[in-house]
Design an enzyme around this catalytic site. Sequence first.
Site, short mmCIF file in Angstrom:
data_model
loop_
_atom_site.label_atom_id
_atom_site.label_comp_id
_atom_site.label_asym_id
_atom_site.label_seq_id
_atom_site.Cartn_x
_atom_site.Cartn_y
_atom_site.Cartn_z
N HIS A 199 8.00 -17.53 5.14
CA HIS A 199 7.31 -17.82 6.39
C HIS A 199 6.60 -19.14 6.38
CE1 HIS A 199 8.93 -14.02 7.14
NE2 HIS A 199 8.87 -14.38 8.41
N ARG A 307 7.59 -14.48 17.22
CA ARG A 307 7.14 -13.74 16.03
C ARG A 307 5.63 -13.53 16.14
NH1 ARG A 307 11.12 -17.31 13.27
NH2 ARG A 307 12.51 -16.00 12.05
N ARG A 344 8.56 -9.99 20.11
CA ARG A 344 8.85 -9.02 19.04
C ARG A 344 7.53 -8.40 18.59
NH1 ARG A 344 11.46 -10.88 13.46
NH2 ARG A 344 9.37 -11.67 13.09
N GLU A 444 18.67 -5.91 11.74
CA GLU A 444 18.44 -6.72 10.55
C GLU A 444 18.46 -5.88 9.27
OE1 GLU A 444 14.66 -8.73 10.77
OE2 GLU A 444 13.68 -7.08 11.79
N ASN A 467 18.30 -13.30 8.81
CA ASN A 467 17.49 -13.58 7.61
C ASN A 467 17.32 -12.32 6.78
OD1 ASN A 467 17.22 -16.01 8.85
ND2 ASN A 467 15.12 -15.67 9.56
N ASP A 468 16.95 -11.23 7.45
CA ASP A 468 16.80 -9.98 6.71
C ASP A 468 18.13 -9.29 6.49
OD1 ASP A 468 14.08 -9.51 5.94
OD2 ASP A 468 13.59 -9.54 8.07
N ARG A 478 15.21 -12.98 0.09
CA ARG A 478 15.35 -14.21 0.89
C ARG A 478 14.46 -15.34 0.40
NH1 ARG A 478 13.24 -12.25 6.78
NH2 ARG A 478 12.38 -14.30 7.13
N CYS A 515 19.25 -14.28 16.12
CA CYS A 515 18.00 -15.06 16.08
C CYS A 515 17.58 -15.42 14.65
CB CYS A 515 16.88 -14.34 16.80
SG CYS A 515 16.40 -12.79 16.02
C1 PEP Z 1 15.43 -12.23 10.71
O1 PEP Z 1 15.17 -11.40 9.82
O2 PEP Z 1 16.52 -12.81 10.82
C2 PEP Z 1 14.41 -12.59 11.70
C3 PEP Z 1 14.70 -13.36 12.73
O3 PEP Z 1 13.16 -12.14 11.48
P1 PEP Z 1 12.14 -12.79 10.42
O4 PEP Z 1 12.73 -14.06 9.89
O5 PEP Z 1 10.86 -13.01 11.15
O6 PEP Z 1 12.03 -11.70 9.38
MG MG Z 2 13.41 -10.18 9.96
#
Ligand code: PEP
Ligand code: MG
Length: 591
Positions: A199, A307, A344, A444, A467-468, A478, A515
């Site tokens: 993050h 977010r 979200r 995700e 991402n997840d 990640r 996303c």
């Molecule tokens: C993801 O997991 O792809 C996502 C968009 O959420 P975050 O990156 O906030 O976990």
């Molecule tokens: Mg995520």
Amino acid sequence: MELRHHGTAVSPGVAIGPALVLDTEGVRITHRTVPPGQIPDEILRLRKALADAAAKARETRQRLNIQLGPALGNIIGAHESVFEDHALRTNIEALIRAQSYSAEYAVSRVIRDYVKRLEDAAQKVPEHSRAEVRRRAAEFVDLERQVLVRLLGEHSEPLGRLTEPVVVLATDLMPSDTADFSSRTVHAFATESGGNTSHTAILAGALEIPAVVGLGRFLTDVSGGDTVIVDGGEGVLIIDPDPGTVAKYEEKRAAERSRADRYESLRDKPAVTEDGKATVRLLGNIELAQEAGHCLDRGAEGVGLYRTEFLYLNKTADPTEAEHYEAYKSVVQTLGPDRPLVIRTLDLGADKFSGATGAVGAEKNPFLGLRSVRLCLRNLDLFKTQLRAILRAAALGDVRVMFPMISTADELRQCKTLLNEVKEDLEEEGIPFKPDLPVGTMIEVPSAALMADVLAREVDFFSVGTNDLIQYTLAADRNNENVADLYTPADPAVLRLIKRVVEAARKEQVEVNVCGEMSGEPLYIPLLVGLGLRQLSATPRKVPEIKRVIRKLRVDEAEDLAGRALELETARQVGSLLRDHLRRILPEAAD
Ligand code: PEP
Ligand code: MG
């Protein structure tokens, strides 16, 4: 001599400037050199700081000797003798005299050189003594900090109050540290740990500050005030660059500025494929309300992912309903009533503000633990507070709600039940809200992707969080650079899951969006369009580049590409297929 370190590129752009080296307590060195007339004063300051540090170590030793016995007390006694060490002091003083270095810069140079030598030695000693040598090296880092704190005193300013431009270098940065950065003074940052979806990295992108993370150990090679170059696009940190290198990167920086100007001209053009057969809705991902303006500046049609857990930044208490509402209202006001805003619900836990109120204590596997919607469903007051604010803000514009980390249909149903309860409460209280607020879920977690046909019947839209999804599909953290080679959107397993989700959405006629960071990478755009995606949400800065790729696509070719990618067996094969294609349609983007 110039030194290069390679890491993970997380936020593009080139910066050249003086290093600000942060240790865990944020001690920083303000001046690298002093006027020659000030040298005697610097030597006196140094001697006093060393004597104070030694006195403090002595006092602690005496206290521990009484409390715990001499064996433990004498460990601190060792610090005392280092602070009083003649050779150490002479080395530092020699640098002050010869180079006009400030006392703190000279301390940092000498001690970091010791640490570096110890770390190099640790590679060469037999295995059984390696840990001991490393411990000694770490001890010296602590000793450096103890002297610097004494030298800097009130000069150690918090980052938020920086006045001179710097490049921040640190072991790691918390999102709350990064949020204090302003691109006016922090021209770039580089950290030893972290991955490209941490993050901190996402926030760097949001603030448009060039950044490289996961560089491995480099802090012992650099002292505050040294000139450094960060290339956030290539993932490179260069310490003490040669004049030729500086000239090369200055040129690159100028070229980037002119590219940004070129992208500006794409802002008002539609994201339609070259053959005119498909239009893609491009949306922006935001973390902070003020980024909604960035989305519009870059030509995004709205916000595809807000977010909201970033409302927790620098907070000791949970945000109130009014704070949630004000943040959402300000985004709606920026976007206007007709542009979509997908809010979200809180995705707290794991790497996101896990110490926040309502979160559980330390978990052994926080990414598999009580994070995100799981945490909200156990903290109903926290959850309802946010849902009330979302429903109220929805009365002002095209607001939609989305639940993160849904793993089962039951979980999703529980969220919807709660949303209905909140609607009833607002109704009873006579507070305006939007009763038919569209509801969506993130996809995700692999279980959600596999059950997409069932989940599709419960919602108005899906948003694939790659991402997840990648991390859980490949069991690769990640944020862990050691498994970064496994962690790739090009893995055929990930592609199969996305395909499944798109098909399930199509069958039930629900919208589907991607996303995760994947949708901000030009390489994957032809594939995503070929898989049937007509909506993508990415960091605002990426939007013009994605649009440029889309405007070069032919739908039949993209579909053919996706079909071929799905038949491949490895991520490497998929990657090379996609690179070849991008090189053909837009050579510049493939570099
Ligand atoms: C993801 O997991 O792809 C996502 C968009 O959420 P975050 O990156 O906030 O976990
Ligand atoms: Mg995520």
